[in-house]
Design a protein around this motif. Structure first.
Motif, PDB file in Angstrom:
ATOM      1  N   GLU A 249       0.957  -1.250   0.024  1.00 25.52           N
ATOM      2  CA  GLU A 249       0.031   0.005   0.098  1.00 25.52           C
ATOM      3  C   GLU A 249       0.996   1.238  -0.013  1.00 25.52           C
ATOM      4  O   GLU A 249       0.439   2.257  -0.748  1.00 25.52           O
ATOM      5  CB  GLU A 249      -1.096   0.160   1.056  1.00 25.52           C
ATOM      6  CG  GLU A 249      -1.941  -1.050   0.834  1.00 25.52           C
ATOM      7  CD  GLU A 249      -3.148  -0.853   1.956  1.00 25.52           C
ATOM      8  OE1 GLU A 249      -3.595   0.224   2.408  1.00 25.52           O
ATOM      9  OE2 GLU A 249      -3.891  -1.815   1.993  1.00 25.52           O
ATOM     10  N   ALA A 250       1.863   1.275   0.744  1.00 22.20           N
ATOM     11  CA  ALA A 250       2.853   2.372   1.005  1.00 22.20           C
ATOM     12  C   ALA A 250       3.582   2.773  -0.426  1.00 22.20           C
ATOM     13  O   ALA A 250       3.584   3.802  -1.027  1.00 22.20           O
ATOM     14  CB  ALA A 250       3.893   2.384   1.836  1.00 22.20           C
ATOM     15  N   VAL A 251       4.016   1.821  -1.241  1.00 23.54           N
ATOM     16  CA  VAL A 251       4.736   1.698  -2.606  1.00 23.54           C
ATOM     17  C   VAL A 251       3.529   2.265  -3.497  1.00 23.54           C
ATOM     18  O   VAL A 251       3.774   3.292  -4.275  1.00 23.54           O
ATOM     19  CB  VAL A 251       5.462   0.530  -2.910  1.00 23.54           C
ATOM     20  CG1 VAL A 251       6.067   0.692  -4.238  1.00 23.54           C
ATOM     21  CG2 VAL A 251       6.552   0.314  -2.002  1.00 23.54           C
ATOM     22  N   LEU A 252       2.475   1.616  -3.686  1.00 27.02           N
ATOM     23  CA  LEU A 252       1.340   1.942  -4.609  1.00 27.02           C
ATOM     24  C   LEU A 252       0.826   3.304  -4.314  1.00 27.02           C
ATOM     25  O   LEU A 252       0.646   4.103  -5.501  1.00 27.02           O
ATOM     26  CB  LEU A 252       0.299   1.037  -4.619  1.00 27.02           C
ATOM     27  CG  LEU A 252       0.388  -0.210  -5.226  1.00 27.02           C
ATOM     28  CD1 LEU A 252      -0.632  -1.398  -4.611  1.00 27.02           C
ATOM     29  CD2 LEU A 252       0.661  -0.165  -6.844  1.00 27.02           C
ATOM     30  N   ALA A 253       0.932   3.981  -3.218  1.00 28.84           N
ATOM     31  CA  ALA A 253       0.309   5.272  -2.818  1.00 28.84           C
ATOM     32  C   ALA A 253       1.217   6.400  -3.527  1.00 28.84           C
ATOM     33  O   ALA A 253       0.974   7.501  -3.647  1.00 28.84           O
ATOM     34  CB  ALA A 253       0.451   5.522  -1.458  1.00 28.84           C
ATOM     35  N   ARG A 254       2.690   5.895  -3.802  1.00 29.01           N
ATOM     36  CA  ARG A 254       3.522   6.754  -4.380  1.00 29.01           C
ATOM     37  C   ARG A 254       4.210   6.293  -5.739  1.00 29.01           C
ATOM     38  O   ARG A 254       5.384   6.476  -5.860  1.00 29.01           O
ATOM     39  CB  ARG A 254       4.771   7.149  -3.255  1.00 29.01           C
ATOM     40  CG  ARG A 254       3.965   7.937  -1.971  1.00 29.01           C
ATOM     41  CD  ARG A 254       4.919   7.552  -0.825  1.00 29.01           C
ATOM     42  NE  ARG A 254       6.211   8.174  -0.826  1.00 29.01           N
ATOM     43  CZ  ARG A 254       7.046   8.014   0.008  1.00 29.01           C
ATOM     44  NH1 ARG A 254       6.657   7.139   1.203  1.00 29.01           N
ATOM     45  NH2 ARG A 254       8.217   8.273   0.253  1.00 29.01           N
ATOM     46  N   VAL A 255       3.239   5.886  -6.296  1.00 29.96           N
ATOM     47  CA  VAL A 255       3.705   5.323  -7.917  1.00 29.96           C
ATOM     48  C   VAL A 255       4.647   6.076  -8.516  1.00 29.96           C
ATOM     49  O   VAL A 255       5.945   5.678  -9.106  1.00 29.96           O
ATOM     50  CB  VAL A 255       2.527   4.910  -8.806  1.00 29.96           C
ATOM     51  CG1 VAL A 255       3.006   4.639 -10.102  1.00 29.96           C
ATOM     52  CG2 VAL A 255       1.833   3.842  -8.050  1.00 29.96           C
TER      53      VAL A 255
END
Length: 172
Positions: free
Chosen positions: A80-86
């Protein structure tokens, strides 16, 4: 991928979420994934399956990093943390993946080492091969009860469809 939830019983339906961590459509799909986790809890096993796309140069490393996060007990939180900052992943690549690990209180040095030594490559390769074998062509794609639902073109109505199938499987 599941963090530390109890092992599902044989009757627990499985929802495979074929995902790519550099994919803006997968970020959009997170709302559906969160809603499904909230609605079903342990009655539905959600598994992250990796399907890195060649057009995204950091997606393969991101998939490996997600597996390291699973090993350290924070798989979904990391995803979730990585996807939030694609966009940041697009720009910064592996340095960003290691930084996110540190922000979540994970062992960032171990992430760095895992990306260098490639300890999770086989898992990612196996997921990708299985995805291709069952007809996954883009992300997100959901597979539940033997049905493949492609969210890469449109996610309209997908969560409702997943819920219909999950409810039917749980009733059986």
């Amino acid at each position: 991928m599941s963090d530390s939830s109890p092992a599902p019983t044989a009757a627990t339906p499985v929802l495979d979420v074929w995902c790519e961590l550099q994919c803006p459509d997968c970020r959009t799909a997170l709302d559906d994934v969160r809603a499904l986790r909230a609605r079903y809890g342990d009655r539905l096993e959600l598994r992250l399956r990796h399907f890195p796309l060649e057009k995204h140069k950091h997606s393969f490393a991101a998939a490996q990093a997600a597996e390291e996060a699973v090993e350290q007990g924070r798989g979904w939180a990391y995803v979730e943390a990585v996807l939030a900052r694609v966009e940041e992943l697009d720009r910064r690549g592996e340095a960003f993946l290691v930084e996110v690990a540190g922000e979540l209180g994970l062992d960032a040095e171990e992430f760095d080492t895992a990306l260098i030594d490639g300890r999770h490559i086989l898992i990612v390769d196996a997921d990708q091969a299985e995805g291709k074998a069952i007809g996954v062509t883009g992300t997100p794609t959901y597979v539940i009860g033997g049905e493949r639902l492609d969210g890469g073109k449109s996610q309209e109505g997908l969560r409702e469809r997943v819920e219909e199938i999950a409810d039917r499987l749980l009733a059986e």
